[in-house]
Design a protein around this motif. Structure first.
Motif, PDB file in Angstrom:
ATOM      1  N   UNK A 151      13.214  -9.219  80.132  1.00 14.34           N
ATOM      2  CA  UNK A 151      14.506  -9.182  80.834  1.00 14.34           C
ATOM      3  C   UNK A 151      14.937 -10.557  81.358  1.00 14.34           C
ATOM      4  N   UNK A 152      14.092 -11.608  81.161  1.00 18.02           N
ATOM      5  CA  UNK A 152      14.438 -12.898  81.780  1.00 18.02           C
ATOM      6  C   UNK A 152      15.706 -13.481  81.162  1.00 18.02           C
ATOM      7  N   UNK A 153      15.838 -13.307  79.822  1.00 15.43           N
ATOM      8  CA  UNK A 153      17.047 -13.818  79.182  1.00 15.43           C
ATOM      9  C   UNK A 153      18.278 -13.156  79.777  1.00 15.43           C
ATOM     10  N   UNK A 154      18.208 -11.844  79.939  1.00 13.93           N
ATOM     11  CA  UNK A 154      19.355 -11.102  80.478  1.00 13.93           C
ATOM     12  C   UNK A 154      19.640 -11.539  81.910  1.00 13.93           C
ATOM     13  N   UNK A 155      18.556 -11.806  82.674  1.00 10.45           N
ATOM     14  CA  UNK A 155      18.753 -12.226  84.072  1.00 10.45           C
ATOM     15  C   UNK A 155      19.552 -13.526  84.116  1.00 10.45           C
ATOM     16  N   UNK A 156      19.107 -14.485  83.292  1.00  9.79           N
ATOM     17  CA  UNK A 156      19.778 -15.792  83.317  1.00  9.79           C
ATOM     18  C   UNK A 156      21.226 -15.671  82.858  1.00  9.79           C
ATOM     19  N   UNK A 157      21.436 -14.905  81.778  1.00 10.80           N
ATOM     20  CA  UNK A 157      22.801 -14.792  81.238  1.00 10.80           C
ATOM     21  C   UNK A 157      23.708 -14.075  82.242  1.00 10.80           C
ATOM     22  N   UNK A 158      23.210 -13.003  82.854  1.00 12.71           N
ATOM     23  CA  UNK A 158      24.065 -12.252  83.800  1.00 12.71           C
ATOM     24  C   UNK A 158      24.376 -13.123  85.015  1.00 12.71           C
ATOM     25  N   UNK A 159      23.392 -13.919  85.471  1.00 13.99           N
ATOM     26  CA  UNK A 159      23.655 -14.802  86.622  1.00 13.99           C
ATOM     27  C   UNK A 159      24.641 -15.896  86.217  1.00 13.99           C
ATOM     28  N   UNK A 160      24.460 -16.396  84.996  1.00 13.36           N
ATOM     29  CA  UNK A 160      25.356 -17.459  84.515  1.00 13.36           C
ATOM     30  C   UNK A 160      26.800 -16.960  84.494  1.00 13.36           C
ATOM     31  N   UNK A 165      34.407  -7.041  97.571  1.00 13.98           N
ATOM     32  CA  UNK A 165      34.887  -7.723  96.360  1.00 13.98           C
ATOM     33  C   UNK A 165      33.715  -8.028  95.422  1.00 13.98           C
ATOM     34  N   UNK A 166      32.514  -8.178  96.014  1.00 11.65           N
ATOM     35  CA  UNK A 166      31.351  -8.558  95.197  1.00 11.65           C
ATOM     36  C   UNK A 166      30.730  -7.352  94.491  1.00 11.65           C
ATOM     37  N   UNK A 167      31.014  -6.139  94.992  1.00 14.17           N
ATOM     38  CA  UNK A 167      30.243  -4.973  94.499  1.00 14.17           C
ATOM     39  C   UNK A 167      30.336  -4.810  92.973  1.00 14.17           C
ATOM     40  N   UNK A 168      31.531  -4.962  92.334  1.00 17.17           N
ATOM     41  CA  UNK A 168      31.524  -4.798  90.867  1.00 17.17           C
ATOM     42  C   UNK A 168      30.623  -5.825  90.168  1.00 17.17           C
ATOM     43  N   UNK A 169      30.642  -7.084  90.660  1.00 17.34           N
ATOM     44  CA  UNK A 169      29.820  -8.117  90.000  1.00 17.34           C
ATOM     45  C   UNK A 169      28.350  -7.734  90.105  1.00 17.34           C
ATOM     46  N   UNK A 170      27.960  -7.238  91.292  1.00 22.48           N
ATOM     47  CA  UNK A 170      26.546  -6.853  91.478  1.00 22.48           C
ATOM     48  C   UNK A 170      26.189  -5.683  90.569  1.00 22.48           C
ATOM     49  N   UNK A 171      27.074  -4.670  90.514  1.00 22.41           N
ATOM     50  CA  UNK A 171      26.778  -3.475  89.708  1.00 22.41           C
ATOM     51  C   UNK A 171      26.515  -3.875  88.260  1.00 22.41           C
ATOM     52  N   UNK A 172      27.422  -4.693  87.698  1.00 20.05           N
ATOM     53  CA  UNK A 172      27.258  -4.997  86.264  1.00 20.05           C
ATOM     54  C   UNK A 172      26.231  -6.086  86.038  1.00 20.05           C
ATOM     55  N   UNK A 173      26.040  -6.970  87.016  1.00 18.06           N
ATOM     56  CA  UNK A 173      24.991  -7.985  86.855  1.00 18.06           C
ATOM     57  C   UNK A 173      23.628  -7.338  86.794  1.00 18.06           C
ATOM     58  N   UNK A 174      23.340  -6.463  87.770  1.00 14.21           N
ATOM     59  CA  UNK A 174      22.027  -5.802  87.791  1.00 14.21           C
ATOM     60  C   UNK A 174      21.886  -4.869  86.592  1.00 14.21           C
ATOM     61  N   UNK A 175      23.000  -4.238  86.177  1.00 16.89           N
ATOM     62  CA  UNK A 175      22.919  -3.291  85.056  1.00 16.89           C
ATOM     63  C   UNK A 175      22.546  -4.027  83.766  1.00 16.89           C
ATOM     64  N   UNK A 176      23.037  -5.268  83.622  1.00 21.20           N
ATOM     65  CA  UNK A 176      22.718  -6.021  82.400  1.00 21.20           C
ATOM     66  C   UNK A 176      21.200  -6.250  82.332  1.00 21.20           C
ATOM     67  N   UNK A 192      15.322  -5.979  88.992  1.00 22.22           N
ATOM     68  CA  UNK A 192      16.650  -6.490  88.605  1.00 22.22           C
ATOM     69  C   UNK A 192      17.603  -6.372  89.790  1.00 22.22           C
ATOM     70  N   UNK A 193      17.579  -5.251  90.476  1.00 18.43           N
ATOM     71  CA  UNK A 193      18.496  -5.060  91.608  1.00 18.43           C
ATOM     72  C   UNK A 193      18.205  -6.035  92.733  1.00 18.43           C
ATOM     73  N   UNK A 194      16.913  -6.223  93.024  1.00 15.40           N
ATOM     74  CA  UNK A 194      16.548  -7.085  94.167  1.00 15.40           C
ATOM     75  C   UNK A 194      16.967  -8.522  93.897  1.00 15.40           C
ATOM     76  N   UNK A 195      16.595  -9.026  92.707  1.00 14.68           N
ATOM     77  CA  UNK A 195      16.884 -10.444  92.421  1.00 14.68           C
ATOM     78  C   UNK A 195      18.393 -10.680  92.474  1.00 14.68           C
ATOM     79  N   UNK A 196      19.139  -9.781  91.867  1.00 12.73           N
ATOM     80  CA  UNK A 196      20.596  -9.968  91.846  1.00 12.73           C
ATOM     81  C   UNK A 196      21.181  -9.888  93.267  1.00 12.73           C
ATOM     82  N   UNK A 197      20.718  -8.908  94.051  1.00 12.43           N
ATOM     83  CA  UNK A 197      21.290  -8.771  95.403  1.00 12.43           C
ATOM     84  C   UNK A 197      20.966  -9.989  96.247  1.00 12.43           C
ATOM     85  N   UNK A 198      19.726 -10.478  96.127  1.00 16.03           N
ATOM     86  CA  UNK A 198      19.340 -11.644  96.954  1.00 16.03           C
ATOM     87  C   UNK A 198      20.121 -12.879  96.519  1.00 16.03           C
TER      88      UNK A 198
END
Lengths: 239, 221, 223, 58
Positions: B126-135, B169-180, B52-58
């Motif tokens: 986790x794929x649903x969560x990945x798509x929703x968090x990215x969306x 500025x991006x760090x909060x989005x990454x933290x909660x995106x990966x956490x989802x 989750x962390x890698x995909x979101x960070x990349x």
């Protein structure tokens, strides 16, 4: 409010404040350091390492306070176009960055004996790390343009956006810490005994007056830099 | 409003005309994840633990890559001057450009994300969560990115400076995106991450167009 | 393209502009009414471009006031933007879009009608290039597209920065015709140009007079 | 003499406490020195420019 905008008037006040700020800063150091290093008691848990706190906590406070000053003066600059307001922010940035860096380093020096690791992803320490990047971004953006005024305006806007972002970052890092609480300790749960408050306040005072004194020096340098730029252009323009 | 639609339509037309842009972003996304795998080693359970962390960070870095060009081309050929004079609200210009950027890069990342997540052994639940968090997250990245891109317009350093400005500025989005996504993997409640991602999006939607407009006005001065 | 404009007055009093830390000009006044033209004279880098960008509302003034029929222009910049057309050194022509698509975009953004495009193309003899992509155009052709954009969107005030550069004789006479007709319709033109003059009846303003004022003002502040 | 060296040992944490104060002092002095240096340098430069301009003027 508007008379503060004229640099010469403002510098008269700044130069008047300078001897007081420098003097009080030295005084606080002279009184505070012996207490911090010698007479104040070691902590029953951490022993002598608690003395690092007398540098770490004031540095953390100064890092955040200086950024708040930068954000406020940037707002004044953007709204009312007072160039003096911006010069205060621009002159403060390196001082604030130094304090934030000092806070990070002393945090590591405190973390190692306490938890055996140099870097602890503690919420406050991580927020200070992000704050340090904000300082670097502000300074880099300010110098990234040929036209200095363009850089000033961009950096001022970044300081504002950054100040909105900081509480969010702190909240996110705080939450992010609790999510993985199981794995690492954090700095919370450390109470300061009364004898420690006096040296702490003295050191904060020393840093605070130091900031004002160095700020006045940097203001003089910035105002001269502006005059040099204008003089150079005029010389070039006479052709 | 009319100029908002016009700018959006033109930017999408330009993006379609040079497909390379979108492919480059997805290409970077995939290559960066692959490099990460080389660094970490092929072991499945190690990779899935941090998938989750890698995909979101990349994804975040890929979005960052394409931001610089959001205003730069228009700034260099004089289009930005004309846009600022066209009677359109500068904030509408920023919003239109941001939406165009999100539709081209954000959506491209959304499409590519499952494939990259698969290569990183992301657990199936986790794929649903990945798509929703990215969306929810990528529009905020584009909005914040627009402010950054406008700030560095005309600067000597561009790219690296832009990432230095945006990463805090991006760090909060990454933290909660990966956490989802993490929450979905562990099967724990993920209401907080989504709530915060939504909150960040709304905050970005209200502040970024204004801040971007101020930055654009400074750029054309 | 052939709008008839109401009477209007565009004026600037005691204008000064700071750029890159120095005063470019100071104490500058000008006044122009509908149907009139103003030509800005002065050597390169003397602030003509800055003054035009100031009139367009792009550059920020350090002091003075810019008025349209007495109302301060900076109170509502988007409104001011919608009644002027600006052609700077950059032509804002997208290489990937055709000439027609470029102009259609600007018509779309400013809400002027699509029929004006063909008239503007014909006025600058660009009709045969209409469907070619911008990247194949020469500098002169791209500049003519920029002038067609100015003519097309029905703005009363035209601000042109050295429009005669890169234009051949045919294009020059075309430009002169378009400008004369615009003035007859009650339009206004402010043009920065070197020696030649397309509009003999135009008033002139030499920016050099206001550079000296800027120099002295700067000296006092820097002393 | 005895308790002096004990004092400096800082209960075994000397290598953490003293560097913290040393780095603190270094940071404060560095920023102060750089600020004064840049102020002085600009003062001299401005003086030079002013004389150049005065010569140019007359």
């Amino acid at each position: 409010m508007h008379k503060f905008a004229n640099p010469t008037f403002f510098m008269k006040i700044a130069n008047a404040v300078f001897p007081w700020a420098a003097g009080l800063s030295v005084l606080c150091f002279i009184v505070g350091l012996p207490i911090a290093l010698v007479t104040s008691p070691p902590d029953y848990q951490q022993g002598e390492t608690v003395r690092i706190m007398y540098v770490h906590v004031p540095a953390a406070w100064m890092g955040s306070m200086v950024y708040a000053v930068m954000a406020a003066s940037s707002a004044v600059y953007l709204i009312w176009r007072h160039t003096v307001a911006h010069i205060i922010a621009r002159a403060s940035a390196p001082i604030g960055a130094m304090f934030t860096g000092l806070c990070l380093v002393t945090g590591m020096l405190w973390g190692e004996p306490m938890w055996g690791t140099w870097w602890v992803w503690d919420a406050r320490l991580t927020s200070m790390l992000i704050l340090f990047f904000l300082y670097l971004g502000y300074i880099a953006l300010g110098d990234a343009f040929e036209d200095q005024e363009r850089g000033d305006r961009a950096a001022a806007l970044l300081a504002l956006v950054g100040s909105v972002n900081l509480p969010i970052v702190h909240f996110s890092v705080e939450w992010w810490n609790t999510l993985h609480q199981s794995s690492i300790l954090s700095m919370q749960g450390f109470s300061i005994s009364t004898e420690m408050v006096v040296p702490l306040l003295l050191m904060v005072g020393a840093f605070q007056f130091y900031y004002v004194a160095v700020l006045v020096i940097r203001l003089r340098a910035e105002l001269l830099a502006a005059k040099i730029r204008t003089a150079r252009f005029n010389l070039a323009a006479t052709g | 409003m009319r100029s908002f639609a016009a700018i959006l339509r033109r930017d999408l037309m330009l993006a379609v005309r040079n497909q390379g842009e979108m492919l480059m972003v997805v290409g970077f996304f995939a290559i960066a994840a692959t490099l990460f795998a080389f660094g970490v080693g092929p072991e499945a359970n190690v990779q899935s633990r941090m998938s989750s962390g890698v995909v979101w960070t990349m994804a975040l870095l890929a979005a960052l890559l394409s931001l610089e060009r959001m205003f730069a081309l228009d700034f260099e050929d004089g289009t930005l001057d004309q846009l600022m004079l066209s009677g359109a609200e500068p904030a509408a210009v920023v919003l239109a450009k941001t939406l165009a950027h999100w539709l081209t890069t954000g959506v491209a990342l959304l499409i590519a994300a499952p494939a990259v997540a698969l290569s990183f052994q992301l657990p199936s639940q986790a794929y649903g969560a990945l798509m929703l968090s990215l969306l929810l997250g990528t529009p905020t990245l584009s909005l914040l990115g627009a402010v950054g891109a406008a700030l560095v317009l005309g600067s000597r350093r561009g790219g690296v400076l832009l990432s230095l400005l945006l990463l805090p500025l991006y760090s909060p989005v990454l933290i909660f995106g990966a956490a989802a996504v993490e929450g979905a993997i562990l099967g724990i409640a993920t209401t907080t991450p989504y709530a915060v991602l939504g909150g960040l999006l709304i905050l970005a939607l209200t502040l970024c167009p204004w801040a971007g407009a101020v930055a654009l006005r400074h750029a054309v001065e | 393209m052939d709008h008839v404009f109401a009477a209007a007055a565009f004026a600037g009093t005691d204008l000064s502009c700071r750029r890159g830390g120095r005063l470019v000009f100071a104490g500058l006044n000008f006044g122009i009414n509908s149907g009139e033209a103003l030509v800005l004279r002065g050597p390169n880098g003397s602030g003509k471009t800055t003054l035009l960008r100031l009139m367009a509302g792009l550059a920020r003034k350090s002091s003075g006031v810019l008025t349209w029929d007495g109302a301060d222009v900076h109170d509502d910049l988007p409104l001011h933007g919608s009644r002027l057309a600006f052609a700077g050194h950059l032509d804002a022509v997208k290489p990937a879009l055709s000439v027609r698509e470029n102009l259609a975009f600007w018509a779309d953004v400013r809400g002027s009608s699509l029929t004006d495009i063909d008239k503007a193309l014909k006025a600058f003899s660009l009709s045969h290039l209409a469907d070619l992509p911008g990247r194949v155009l020469s500098a002169g052709q791209r500049h003519r597209v920029a002038l067609a954009r100015v003519a097309m969107n029905g703005a009363q005030l035209w601000l042109l920065d050295e429009p005669t550069n890169t234009l051949d004789d045919a294009a020059l006479s075309a430009l002169q015709g378009v400008l004369q007709r615009h003035l007859q319709n009650g339009g206004m033109v402010v043009m920065a140009s070197h020696g030649d003059t397309l509009l003999p009846q135009a008033k002139t303003l030499d920016v050099r007079a206001f550079i000296a004022k800027a120099r002295t003002a700067d000296l006092e502040s820097a002393a | 003499m005895e308790n002096l060296s004990d004092y400096f040992a800082m209960g075994g944490y000397a290598r953490f406490v003293w560097p913290a104060y040393a780095l603190g002092a270094a940071g404060l002095v560095a920023v102060l020195w750089l600020s004064v240096k840049s102020w002085k340098a600009r003062e001299d430069e401005f003086a030079k420019l002013k004389t150049a301009r005065d010569e140019g003027a007359n």
